[in-house]
Scaffold this motif. Sequence first.
Motif, PDB file in Angstrom:
ATOM      1  N   GLU A 191       4.561 -12.431  -9.451  1.00 25.90           N
ATOM      2  CA  GLU A 191       3.498 -11.854  -8.622  1.00 25.90           C
ATOM      3  C   GLU A 191       2.200 -11.890  -9.415  1.00 25.90           C
ATOM      4  N   VAL A 192       1.155 -12.424  -8.803  1.00 25.84           N
ATOM      5  CA  VAL A 192      -0.168 -12.474  -9.423  1.00 25.84           C
ATOM      6  C   VAL A 192      -1.185 -12.057  -8.374  1.00 25.84           C
ATOM      7  N   GLY A 193      -2.002 -11.067  -8.691  1.00 23.31           N
ATOM      8  CA  GLY A 193      -2.971 -10.616  -7.704  1.00 23.31           C
ATOM      9  C   GLY A 193      -3.900  -9.561  -8.273  1.00 23.31           C
ATOM     10  N   VAL A 194      -4.418  -8.718  -7.394  1.00 23.08           N
ATOM     11  CA  VAL A 194      -5.323  -7.637  -7.782  1.00 23.08           C
ATOM     12  C   VAL A 194      -4.840  -6.345  -7.129  1.00 23.08           C
ATOM     13  N   GLY A 195      -5.170  -5.227  -7.772  1.00 18.11           N
ATOM     14  CA  GLY A 195      -4.816  -3.925  -7.235  1.00 18.11           C
ATOM     15  C   GLY A 195      -5.935  -2.934  -7.472  1.00 18.11           C
ATOM     16  N   THR A 196      -5.861  -1.808  -6.782  1.00 16.61           N
ATOM     17  CA  THR A 196      -6.859  -0.770  -6.954  1.00 16.61           C
ATOM     18  C   THR A 196      -6.249   0.586  -6.655  1.00 16.61           C
ATOM     19  N   LEU A 197      -6.789   1.614  -7.271  1.00 15.62           N
ATOM     20  CA  LEU A 197      -6.395   2.983  -6.971  1.00 15.62           C
ATOM     21  C   LEU A 197      -7.117   3.457  -5.723  1.00 15.62           C
ATOM     22  N   LEU A 198      -6.458   4.308  -4.954  1.00 20.16           N
ATOM     23  CA  LEU A 198      -7.020   4.874  -3.737  1.00 20.16           C
ATOM     24  C   LEU A 198      -7.052   6.385  -3.856  1.00 20.16           C
ATOM     25  N   PRO A 199      -8.058   7.040  -3.269  1.00 22.05           N
ATOM     26  CA  PRO A 199      -8.090   8.510  -3.272  1.00 22.05           C
ATOM     27  C   PRO A 199      -6.886   9.071  -2.530  1.00 22.05           C
ATOM     28  N   ILE A 242       0.844  -1.181   0.000  1.00 16.69           N
ATOM     29  CA  ILE A 242       0.000   0.000   0.000  1.00 16.69           C
ATOM     30  C   ILE A 242       0.882   1.235   0.000  1.00 16.69           C
ATOM     31  N   GLU A 243       0.533   2.172  -0.836  1.00 15.89           N
ATOM     32  CA  GLU A 243       1.266   3.412  -0.954  1.00 15.89           C
ATOM     33  C   GLU A 243       0.268   4.486  -1.334  1.00 15.89           C
ATOM     34  N   PRO A 244       0.639   5.754  -1.229  1.00 13.36           N
ATOM     35  CA  PRO A 244      -0.312   6.808  -1.584  1.00 13.36           C
ATOM     36  C   PRO A 244      -0.870   6.617  -2.993  1.00 13.36           C
ATOM     37  N   GLY A 245      -2.181   6.447  -3.083  1.00 16.67           N
ATOM     38  CA  GLY A 245      -2.843   6.330  -4.369  1.00 16.67           C
ATOM     39  C   GLY A 245      -2.994   4.934  -4.904  1.00 16.67           C
ATOM     40  N   LYS A 246      -2.466   3.907  -4.233  1.00 16.79           N
ATOM     41  CA  LYS A 246      -2.475   2.562  -4.812  1.00 16.79           C
ATOM     42  C   LYS A 246      -2.381   1.501  -3.721  1.00 16.79           C
ATOM     43  N   ASP A 262      -9.801  16.092  -8.856  1.00 17.62           N
ATOM     44  CA  ASP A 262      -9.650  15.830 -10.275  1.00 17.62           C
ATOM     45  C   ASP A 262      -8.593  14.745 -10.492  1.00 17.62           C
ATOM     46  N   LEU A 263      -8.773  13.968 -11.558  1.00 18.55           N
ATOM     47  CA  LEU A 263      -7.840  12.902 -11.897  1.00 18.55           C
ATOM     48  C   LEU A 263      -6.499  13.495 -12.311  1.00 18.55           C
ATOM     49  N   GLN A 264      -5.450  13.162 -11.591  1.00 21.35           N
ATOM     50  CA  GLN A 264      -4.123  13.691 -11.873  1.00 21.35           C
ATOM     51  C   GLN A 264      -3.176  12.540 -12.184  1.00 21.35           C
ATOM     52  N   PRO A 312       4.660   7.747  -4.693  1.00 21.63           N
ATOM     53  CA  PRO A 312       5.498   7.269  -5.798  1.00 21.63           C
ATOM     54  C   PRO A 312       5.203   8.005  -7.103  1.00 21.63           C
ATOM     55  N   ASP A 313       6.243   8.595  -7.695  1.00 25.95           N
ATOM     56  CA  ASP A 313       6.187   9.294  -8.988  1.00 25.95           C
ATOM     57  C   ASP A 313       5.335  10.558  -8.945  1.00 25.95           C
ATOM     58  N   ARG A 314       4.944  11.032  -7.763  1.00 26.71           N
ATOM     59  CA  ARG A 314       3.985  12.131  -7.687  1.00 26.71           C
ATOM     60  C   ARG A 314       4.629  13.513  -7.659  1.00 26.71           C
TER      61      ARG A 314
END
Length: 514
Positions: free
Chosen positions: A162-170, A132-136, A413-415, A384-386
């Motif tokens: 690595e095999v799994g699932v991920g999601t974006l976080l606000p 877990i990291e900011p945004g992901k 807004d989506l950045q 990360p990368d932000r």
Amino acid sequence: MLFRSIRKLLGEKSYAHAQVHGDAAVYPVEHAVDLTVAINPGPPCKFGPVTITGLKRVKGSVVEDQVTFDEGEPYSATALARTRARLYALRVFGVVDVVPDLSDSASPVVPVTITLTEARARELRAGPLFQIEPGKAILAAHAQWRDDNVIDRLWRMEQETEVGVGTLLPEVSPTELRAEDVQIKPVPVVDVHGRVEIPQLLGPTWSLVNEGQVEVGFETGYRYFTTSFSPSLAYNGIEHFVFSGGYRIQYTDYFDRTINLRDIEDSPLGLDLKDPYLLSLLEQRLLYDGRDSPLSATTGSYWSFALGEAGGPFGGDFQFFRVIGEGRTYRSLPDIGAWDPGLTFAGRLGWGVILPYGKGAEASVPYAERLYLGGANSVRGWGPDRLGPYVCDDGQEGFGVTRDSSTCARKFDLQVPAGGNLSLMGSLEVRKSLLFGVSLALFSDVGQVWDTPEDFDYRELQVSVGAGLRYATLIGPIRADLAWRAYAPPYFDDPNYFVAHPGLAVYLALGEAF
């Protein structure tokens, strides 16, 4: 300490049987001490025959190639230490003893016995992975296979999946979170990476490394598929130095986009987002590693210098030159009497520049190859990368570009981080050892990414400060860092560049940040 220095000096001068005796006369009234040192160097010595014991699967000729001295050469304790280090570097021995036979003090010939205990060459690790990291956030099954002695020739094979699932976080604080901004949409993630190293290809100091990767991942605004193959040749014949040169060919395809990347091809960022694209890149790297430990350094230095040349006679969809450099230094306070302060000061400076060349669409840099900062091993006050240029979509009026855009009207807004062609960063860290393998760290990071070298402005450098705890393990320290962004310069035209990102970041990682 005086006697150790004398013994070391004599050992380097081939006096294997040297004897050093000392005496001290103390005068308390005068607060003085007289030291008397008697040195009997004995005869100059030469190396005798070498005996190797303990081998099972590893061939004796492989060990012989790592011995840094020949029979009849002047005796040197330094040569023994180098041989021991080179044998450990093969990564197939758990115990390495390189012992000179000094039983006959009258003999100028010193036989050497090398006793080896072979380690387990094959290893399989598997288990869950939660990141877990900011945004992901990512939840996956992780497996790693390693064999350090393939077909009994010291070929090294590593395969990681690595095999799994991920999601974006606000990327906002809980107090600012709105219900409509919470959209948990899990997507599959796959990352398969393989590496085969063939040592001693052109001699004991040359090795061939072949790497391949297939990845299906996601970032803010899009998902991607990429596959690459990278052969390279490395030379490590000079102590502490490694030089490598290789070639990388990579295919990348963006899909399932929530923004239309093609809409920003003509933006002020100058992005030429070909989809899909083929990258053809020559790479060279020079590395110096003089640290006392690669896992948790307390003294020494480390630096690297990497070059890349894309396109031209090697084909592909892009043409650019890239230069990336980094230097690190580590210093520890010496003991004060019998007290060890346990303080280490670490510093780092890194930079990168990319220069497109040629004409037309090929004179550009692919989106994934641009420079990025932010994350657990970078400027830790940012995700990360932000840190750096970005594009945004307000869902209504279209795209805004770079930090001075006014179209990102809301922090929700989506950045999408867009990276840049110039980056600069630095870090200072103070590490204090506590008890039971626990240590405390205080740090400050600074950095920024600019779209082009012409955009450089030192006033835009962003500072973050923080603190963290480490717990020492055999595979490196487990690290927990808490970082804050120190300030937001008032001269930025778009205040949303800062409010759209949390000012506080938390990281859990294995290994030091640098």
